[in-house]
Design a protein around this motif. Structure first.
Motif, PDB file in Angstrom:
ATOM      1  N   ALA A  22      46.366  79.248  41.084  1.00 26.38           N
ATOM      2  CA  ALA A  22      45.444  77.906  39.649  1.00 26.38           C
ATOM      3  C   ALA A  22      46.066  78.393  38.803  1.00 26.38           C
ATOM      4  N   ALA A  23      46.665  79.382  38.248  1.00 26.73           N
ATOM      5  CA  ALA A  23      47.480  80.595  37.163  1.00 26.73           C
ATOM      6  C   ALA A  23      48.300  79.145  36.978  1.00 26.73           C
ATOM      7  N   VAL A  24      49.367  79.190  38.107  1.00 26.00           N
ATOM      8  CA  VAL A  24      50.507  78.741  37.664  1.00 26.00           C
ATOM      9  C   VAL A  24      50.482  77.060  37.725  1.00 26.00           C
ATOM     10  N   SER A  25      49.843  76.665  38.050  1.00 30.98           N
ATOM     11  CA  SER A  25      49.393  75.565  38.348  1.00 30.98           C
ATOM     12  C   SER A  25      48.962  74.509  36.787  1.00 30.98           C
ATOM     13  N   ALA A  26      48.008  76.001  36.052  1.00 36.07           N
ATOM     14  CA  ALA A  26      48.052  75.395  34.462  1.00 36.07           C
ATOM     15  C   ALA A  26      49.343  75.993  34.038  1.00 36.07           C
ATOM     16  N   ILE A  27      49.674  76.663  34.063  1.00 35.50           N
ATOM     17  CA  ILE A  27      51.236  77.061  33.833  1.00 35.50           C
ATOM     18  C   ILE A  27      51.830  75.572  33.866  1.00 35.50           C
ATOM     19  N   ILE A  86      50.543  72.813  31.419  1.00 40.79           N
ATOM     20  CA  ILE A  86      50.769  72.988  29.729  1.00 40.79           C
ATOM     21  C   ILE A  86      52.283  72.415  29.614  1.00 40.79           C
ATOM     22  N   ILE A  87      52.822  72.702  30.314  1.00 43.50           N
ATOM     23  CA  ILE A  87      54.302  72.658  30.598  1.00 43.50           C
ATOM     24  C   ILE A  87      54.705  71.549  30.371  1.00 43.50           C
ATOM     25  N   ALA A  88      54.179  70.892  31.616  1.00 45.47           N
ATOM     26  CA  ALA A  88      53.762  69.367  31.233  1.00 45.47           C
ATOM     27  C   ALA A  88      53.753  68.374  30.529  1.00 45.47           C
ATOM     28  N   GLN A  89      52.423  68.945  29.730  1.00 45.04           N
ATOM     29  CA  GLN A  89      51.765  68.496  28.321  1.00 45.04           C
ATOM     30  C   GLN A  89      52.456  68.546  27.318  1.00 45.04           C
ATOM     31  N   LYS A  90      53.455  69.586  27.046  1.00 49.03           N
ATOM     32  CA  LYS A  90      54.331  69.704  26.007  1.00 49.03           C
ATOM     33  C   LYS A  90      55.141  68.856  26.233  1.00 49.03           C
ATOM     34  N   GLY A  91      55.703  69.314  27.186  1.00 46.03           N
ATOM     35  CA  GLY A  91      56.938  68.480  27.242  1.00 46.03           C
ATOM     36  C   GLY A  91      56.750  66.478  27.359  1.00 46.03           C
ATOM     37  N   SER A  92      55.528  66.037  27.678  1.00 40.89           N
ATOM     38  CA  SER A  92      55.203  64.692  27.095  1.00 40.89           C
ATOM     39  C   SER A  92      55.064  64.182  25.908  1.00 40.89           C
TER      40      SER A  92
END
Length: 190
Positions: A172-177, A180-186
């Motif tokens: 869950a932690a890795v998926s959330a991270i 978040i990274i994908a959202q920042k990138g988009s």
């Protein structure tokens, strides 16, 4: 013949560090976390793969056990002829993780299948490690089925629970991270 290229993967280093931090006590103590080795092998199979990493994790586990027993005073009660059965025990976890690679979406059905695979892999691992210890360790010379079932009932719940907790929380932690990274990138490319 060329040697394989050695690349350091941060995920592998993190899993190895978690093993080094938790491997000293199976079920934990007030001062130490329970052993995360089963979840580590599952997650390494799921995310990283590669037989060299599998062998490296096996060697790390053996080295930690050796140091814990010879240098840190940890009991050697669990080390017996059955110790070699940790190899197929960890292989069951690794292969369970590798099988779950086919589920790439974080959809409820895919997550349920991964969770079921984790339960099956952990239960198989328990039967191999616990069963081999009971039969081969010499600790239960008068062993019988009722005694084994009693010990099964005592050790299986924490074995399963600890593994599930580690795997689910880390996943869950890795998926959330990653999300978040994908959202920042988009947002940065928009």
């Amino acid at each position: 013949m060329s040697l394989p290229t050695l690349t350091v993967k941060p995920g592998a280093v993190a899993l190895m560090a978690l093993m080094a931090a938790t491997r000293f006590h199976h079920f934990g103590t007030p001062f130490a976390l329970p052993d995360a080795s089963l979840a580590i092998f599952f997650l390494a199979g799921l995310w990283l793969g590669g037989r060299y990493l599998f062998v490296t994790l096996l060697l790390e586990a053996g080295l930690i056990d050796y140091l814990a027993i010879t240098k840190l005073g940890v009991s050697d009660f669990c080390v017996s002829q059955a110790y070699v059965f940790l190899i197929p025990t960890y292989a069951a976890m690794w292969l369970g993780g590798k099988w779950c690679r086919q589920f790439t979406a974080l959809a409820p059905v895919a997550l349920a299948k991964q969770f079921a695979a984790l339960v099956v892999a952990t239960s198989s691992a328990f039967l191999m490690s616990n069963g081999s210890f009971y039969l081969l360790s010499g600790r239960y010379p008068e062993g019988n089925w009722s005694q084994y079932i009693e010990r099964f009932a005592l050790y299986y719940p924490p074995y399963l629970t600890n593994t599930l907790l580690y795997a689910v929380v880390i996943f869950a932690a890795v998926s959330a991270i990653k999300h978040i990274i994908a959202q920042k990138g988009s947002h940065q490319t928009a």
